[in-house]
Design a protein around this motif. Structure first.
Motif, mmCIF file in Angstrom:
data_model
loop_
_atom_site.group_PDB
_atom_site.id
_atom_site.type_symbol
_atom_site.label_atom_id
_atom_site.label_comp_id
_atom_site.label_asym_id
_atom_site.label_seq_id
_atom_site.Cartn_x
_atom_site.Cartn_y
_atom_site.Cartn_z
ATOM 1 N N ASP A 1 37.290 35.756 41.223
ATOM 2 C CA ASP A 1 35.957 36.337 41.063
ATOM 3 C C ASP A 1 35.991 37.858 41.087
ATOM 4 O O ASP A 1 35.093 38.501 40.557
ATOM 5 C CB ASP A 1 35.029 35.825 42.167
ATOM 6 C CG ASP A 1 34.814 34.329 42.063
ATOM 7 O OD1 ASP A 1 33.875 33.903 41.374
ATOM 8 O OD2 ASP A 1 35.602 33.583 42.666
ATOM 9 N N GLU A 2 36.999 38.442 41.704
ATOM 10 C CA GLU A 2 37.120 39.889 41.768
ATOM 11 C C GLU A 2 37.770 40.472 40.519
ATOM 12 O O GLU A 2 37.485 41.610 40.141
ATOM 13 C CB GLU A 2 37.955 40.284 42.998
ATOM 14 C CG GLU A 2 37.206 40.242 44.305
ATOM 15 C CD GLU A 2 36.829 38.823 44.723
ATOM 16 O OE1 GLU A 2 37.606 37.895 44.471
ATOM 17 O OE2 GLU A 2 35.733 38.647 45.287
ATOM 18 N N ALA A 3 38.653 39.724 39.877
ATOM 19 C CA ALA A 3 39.506 40.294 38.837
ATOM 20 C C ALA A 3 38.987 40.150 37.414
ATOM 21 O O ALA A 3 39.170 41.042 36.585
ATOM 22 C CB ALA A 3 40.901 39.653 38.926
ATOM 23 N N PHE A 4 38.345 39.030 37.087
ATOM 24 C CA PHE A 4 38.208 38.680 35.681
ATOM 25 C C PHE A 4 37.286 39.601 34.891
ATOM 26 O O PHE A 4 37.526 39.884 33.722
ATOM 27 C CB PHE A 4 37.741 37.218 35.534
ATOM 28 C CG PHE A 4 36.268 36.988 35.772
ATOM 29 C CD1 PHE A 4 35.354 37.081 34.725
ATOM 30 C CD2 PHE A 4 35.790 36.663 37.031
ATOM 31 C CE1 PHE A 4 34.008 36.862 34.927
ATOM 32 C CE2 PHE A 4 34.436 36.439 37.246
ATOM 33 C CZ PHE A 4 33.545 36.547 36.186
ATOM 34 N N ALA A 5 36.205 40.096 35.514
ATOM 35 C CA ALA A 5 35.179 40.804 34.745
ATOM 36 C C ALA A 5 35.711 42.089 34.119
ATOM 37 O O ALA A 5 35.503 42.346 32.927
ATOM 38 C CB ALA A 5 33.972 41.100 35.628
ATOM 39 N N LEU A 6 36.397 42.917 34.895
ATOM 40 C CA LEU A 6 36.913 44.178 34.366
ATOM 41 C C LEU A 6 37.891 43.936 33.218
ATOM 42 O O LEU A 6 37.885 44.655 32.212
ATOM 43 C CB LEU A 6 37.601 44.979 35.471
ATOM 44 C CG LEU A 6 38.149 46.336 35.031
ATOM 45 C CD1 LEU A 6 37.016 47.328 34.812
ATOM 46 C CD2 LEU A 6 39.151 46.881 36.048
ATOM 47 N N LEU A 7 38.707 42.903 33.350
ATOM 48 C CA LEU A 7 39.685 42.598 32.301
ATOM 49 C C LEU A 7 38.977 42.157 31.026
ATOM 50 O O LEU A 7 39.394 42.512 29.917
ATOM 51 C CB LEU A 7 40.655 41.529 32.788
ATOM 52 C CG LEU A 7 41.455 41.918 34.048
ATOM 53 C CD1 LEU A 7 42.300 40.751 34.526
ATOM 54 C CD2 LEU A 7 42.319 43.139 33.801
ATOM 55 N N MET A 8 37.911 41.397 31.171
ATOM 56 C CA MET A 8 37.120 41.024 29.993
ATOM 57 C C MET A 8 36.466 42.240 29.361
ATOM 58 O O MET A 8 36.406 42.361 28.130
ATOM 59 C CB MET A 8 36.043 40.010 30.388
ATOM 60 C CG MET A 8 36.550 38.613 30.630
ATOM 61 S SD MET A 8 35.144 37.507 30.933
ATOM 62 C CE MET A 8 36.029 35.998 31.366
ATOM 63 N N GLN A 9 35.973 43.144 30.183
ATOM 64 C CA GLN A 9 35.352 44.353 29.639
ATOM 65 C C GLN A 9 36.356 45.157 28.824
ATOM 66 O O GLN A 9 36.003 45.775 27.819
ATOM 67 C CB GLN A 9 34.760 45.189 30.776
ATOM 68 C CG GLN A 9 33.487 44.583 31.346
ATOM 69 C CD GLN A 9 33.054 45.224 32.641
ATOM 70 O OE1 GLN A 9 33.805 45.283 33.603
ATOM 71 N NE2 GLN A 9 31.818 45.720 32.678
ATOM 72 N N GLY A 10 37.609 45.128 29.250
ATOM 73 C CA GLY A 10 38.648 45.794 28.479
ATOM 74 C C GLY A 10 38.820 45.210 27.092
ATOM 75 O O GLY A 10 39.293 45.881 26.170
#
Length: 396
Positions: free
Chosen positions: A209-218
């Motif tokens: 839950d901490e990691a996925f969002a920023l990587l998707m934004q990339g």
């Protein structure tokens, strides 16, 4: 910066456990067992607040202001007790979202009181409680400060439209931290993490839950409505970089010591932690990438059958008084969910305190806010399969 404040950054947001480790509680939430759901009419108990002036509040360690001379004292909380006559049993018992879920879920699923009137967990965990019907709707008529001062950007997350069941305690940003001196250049994009000269010097957060969002934004994804295909693409990319040795390891808050020592030059990080690190090393930088970053919150909830609901609602509203929110923000250094607290800090006589009003990691400016988004949460139906896929990559 006091030692106690640095310790708060190091200890507060602990490494999240792999799903399934906590046992039945997490599996229950992931599977959405129908029998666990509590209908709205069965959530309230007789409220004793009018004649029993107390409440029990469960929070994370080091997540409230303390007196510099006596850390047993909590100035803002003592102010509430003096103002209202309500005694607060403040318990620092939440060290991990899933662990706490496992602790209280047997009572909640069996329609029993937890012994707590107020709890604070991360919004992605709040989403589980809300879906299961394990928290009570708050009475905003008793909370005029919340209604007036809550940050508009935090007012209506997908899991709780209108914030009927939750109120942010503190907020923050998951972005990128890096050592400007060691790297020798700026980082502006998520893709900058994958430059050849950073091979083996990058860490990512281990919690799904901490990691996925920023990587998707990339990848240019709108994280307010990401899809399973977006998640699968991120997993493929991360797995490939693990095999290539580009990602050094996956971390909880221990990325702080790797970054401070120079073993890591860039990493996924929380905004509040970096404010603390910069006190000792101004070359540590935090960036909201041009593609965007995730804005998150850890929120207050009133669990089912709490016996002091009105008292809990009063405490929440007290912390939304701008002067009280300012005192808390000056200590915890995360994104303040009460933007009006900025003017209070700016007027402080102490220069260090007044400077906090200009820190965009506590009070994001309009340019930064345009790049921040609240990710839609992982649903109960998605969670088990997604967690299995992510944990296999991370090695949990």
């Amino acid at each position: 910066m006091s030692v106690s404040r640095v310790s708060a950054a190091l200890d507060r947001r602990s490494l999240l456990r792999a799903l399934g480790v906590v046992g039945g509680g997490v599996a229950l939430a992931g599977c959405g067992v129908p029998a666990a759901y509590v209908a709205p009419g069965k959530r309230a108990a007789t409220d004793l607040s009018a004649r029993d002036k107390r409440l029990t509040w469960a929070n994370w360690p080091l997540y409230i202001d303390t007196d510099d001379e006596d850390t047993r004292r909590r100035p803002t909380l003592e102010g509430f007790e003096r103002r209202t006559g309500i005694a607060v049993d403040y318990v620092e018992e939440i060290n991990d979202n899933d662990e706490f879920f496992g602790k209280v879920s047997p009572a909640l699923m069996n329609h029993q009181a937890t012994g707590r009137d107020l709890v604070v967990v991360s919004d992605w965990m709040c989403a589980r409680f809300v879906r299961l019907g394990w928290v009570q709707e708050m009475d905003r008529a008793r909370q005029p400060n919340v209604a007036k001062y809550l940050d508009p950007q935090l007012r209506s997350p997908a899991f709780d439209p209108g914030r009927r069941f939750t109120v942010p305690w503190q907020s923050g940003i998951t972005g990128i931290a890096y050592n400007r001196r060691g790297l020798g250049r700026e980082i502006r994009h998520v893709s900058d993490l994958w430059a050849d000269d950073l091979r083996g010097r990058v860490t990512l957060l281990s919690g799904l839950d901490e990691a996925f969002a920023l990587l998707m934004q990339g990848n240019g994804v709108d994280i307010t409505r990401w899809t399973a295909d977006d998640f699968e693409l991120v997993c493929e990319q991360v797995a490939r970089r693990v095999r290539a040795g580009h990602i050094r390891r996956f971390t909880g808050n221990d990325y702080i010591k790797d970054l401070a020592s120079g073993d890591v030059l860039a990493c996924q990080a929380y905004s509040g932690d970096v404010i603390q690190l910069q006190a000792d090393d101004p070359d540590i930088r935090f960036v909201v990438p041009e593609e965007g970053a995730e804005l998150w919150a850890e929120s207050l909830m009133i669990p089912n059958l709490a016996r002091h609901k009105a008292n809990a609602e009063a405490l929440i509203d007290y912390y939304y008084r701008p002067e009280v929110a300012a005192g808390l923000a000056a200590w915890v250094n995360y994104v303040c969910p009460v933007p009006a607290a900025r003017d209070v800090l700016a007027s402080a006589k102490d220069e260090e305190t007044a400077a906090l009003a200009e820190d965009p990691l506590i009070f994001p400016d309009s340019a930064m806010r345009r790049r921040l988004a609240i990710a839609r949460d992982i649903t109960g139906k998605e969670r088990v399969g997604f967690a299995r896929r992510w944990n296999a990559i991370v090695g949990l």
